[in-house]
Design an enzyme around this catalytic site. Structure first.
Site, PDB file in Angstrom:
ATOM      1  CE  LYS A  33      -0.325  -0.360   5.029  1.00 37.13           C
ATOM      2  NZ  LYS A  33      -1.104  -0.887   6.150  1.00 37.13           N
ATOM      3  NE  ARG A 128      -6.519   0.103  10.957  1.00 37.90           N
ATOM      4  CZ  ARG A 128      -5.291  -0.104  10.486  1.00 37.90           C
ATOM      5  NH1 ARG A 128      -4.376   0.852  10.595  1.00 37.90           N
ATOM      6  NH2 ARG A 128      -4.964  -1.240   9.934  1.00 37.90           N
ATOM      7  CE1 TYR A 242      12.785  31.368   5.544  1.00 38.68           C
ATOM      8  CE2 TYR A 242      12.892  28.993   5.280  1.00 38.68           C
ATOM      9  CZ  TYR A 242      12.630  30.251   4.757  1.00 38.68           C
ATOM     10  OH  TYR A 242      12.221  30.371   3.459  1.00 38.68           O
ATOM     11  CG  MET A 290       9.046  23.554   0.535  1.00 38.85           C
ATOM     12  SD  MET A 290       8.049  24.673  -0.466  1.00 38.85           S
ATOM     13  CE  MET A 290       7.198  25.607   0.777  1.00 38.85           C
TER      14      MET A 290
END
Ligand SMILES: *Cc1c(COP(=O)(O)O)cnc(C)c1O
Length: 344
Positions: A33, A128, A242, A290
């Site tokens: 998956k 679930r 940053y 990013m």
């Protein structure tokens, strides 16, 4: 080249499947998956078919459709989400085997595709997916009469081999399925390692194939090298990145590599993460951006061409720990920007 290369060792993948297969007497499937845990389901699927896998598991019918196109007819493709209302077309056309999770899904399936193969997913306590014991006892005889290919359930705590939830779920699963003449499956990677009473007729490992915990003996499958775009001198007291979160404690040499949180290199790992120049650890400094990461290469002695995040020195689980997550999330976050290179 400015995009990073994700190298996938297909022979390690096969050896991990063989090692897990060797732990049980029954069939060993493969869970592919989420695009084969981020590595590329078509290549992973084709490789595992050649290794002898006859049963695959995916999350959705769309994933099953993609996998079928890659591996051809023959192997069974089970779909964990079962038969949703939009799924009838793909289930028929790609010859998928839905794992029916409720009476509603069962009715939909036998009405829309009478005679089409299916399996049953039972809830043994995780709450679930799957039919609850009461629901199951109401439809059990009807379901069995239709000849399900597999009855399965999933363990919630199998990564902890002393967890009391494991024997509890095992007993629930047995109570719901003992005496039925249908193949059964309970164990993913963790359950496979819990021992023979958890194996039943089929195990269905995912993460262990791809080199992740809890399969401690797994061979690493993924190597990720990030190209260095620029290297600069930073004087003691200057800042990097940053928010000025890193202040150079000494005169330093700082490399900027291509790769950031948009590539699944989770921002939260910044303060603890390490990249490698050959054998030399280079701490990540400043925040993960990013598309870029900065690392301290002062002690390397030369400017490296690339820095390694995943590989011989650092597993997906080590990186996961630095990011406060699990290896599964590191793998499935690896984005589409990487060049994937597959070695046999
Ligand atoms: C993801 C999944 C698996 C595979 O689990 P791993 O821990 O990756 O081995 C097996 N069964 C179900 C139902 C799953 O959702």
């Amino acid at each position: 080249m400015t995009s990073a290369t994700l190298s996938i060792d297909l022979s390690a993948l096969v050896r991990n499947w063989q090692a897990l297969d060797g732990l049980s007497d029954g069939e060993t499937g493969a869970v592919v998956k989420a695009n084969g845990y981020g590595l590329g389901a078509p290549v992973v699927g084709r490789t595992l078919v050649r290794a002898g896998v006859r049963s695959f598991f995916v999350a959705t019918a769309e994933e099953g459709n993609t996998l079928r196109a890659a591996i051809g007819q023959g192997p069974t493709i089970y779909v964990f989400s079962g038969h949703m209302s939009e799924d009838t077309g793909p289930i028929r056309e790609a010859a998928l085997t839905p794992l029916l999770n409720s009476v509603d899904q069962m009715l939909r399936h036998v009405e829309a595709l009478p005679g089409h193969p299916f399996g049953i997913q039972l809830d043994s306590g995780m709450n679930r997916l799957g039919m609850e014991p009461g629901e199951w006892s109401a439809v059990r005889d009807i379901a069995i009469a239709q000849g399900p290919k597999l009855i399965m359930s999933h363990l919630a705590c199998a990564d902890d081999d002393h967890h009391p939830m494991n024997p509890h779920q095992l007993a629930e699963f047995r109570a719901m399925t003992d005496g039925l003449d249908v193949p059964r499956s309970l164990a993913a990677t963790g359950g496979t390692l819990l021992g023979p009473e958890y194996h039943f007729d089929m195990t269905r490992p995912g993460i262990g194939l791809y080199g992740g915990l809890p399969f401690v003996d797994a061979l690493p499958v993924v190597t990720l090298d990030l190209p260095v775009i620029q290297v600069r001198d930073v004087m003691q007291g200057e800042t990097v990145g940053y928010g000025n979160t890193w202040i150079a404690p000494r005169d330093s040499r700082i490399a900027t590599v291509s790769g950031g949180y948009a590539d699944g290199l989770i921002r939260a790992m910044g303060p603890k993460a390490i990249l490698f120049a050959g054998d030399m650890p280079c701490p990540v400094v400043g925040r993960v951006s990013m598309d870029l990461i900065t690392a301290d290469v002062t002690d390397v002695g030369h400017d490296p061409v690339d820095l390694q995040l995943l590989g011989r020195h650092q597993s997906v689980d080590t990186v996961a720990e630095a990011a406060g997550t699990i290896g599964y999330e590191i793998l499935t976050s690896l984005g589409p920007r990487y060049q994937r290179s597959f070695a046999e």
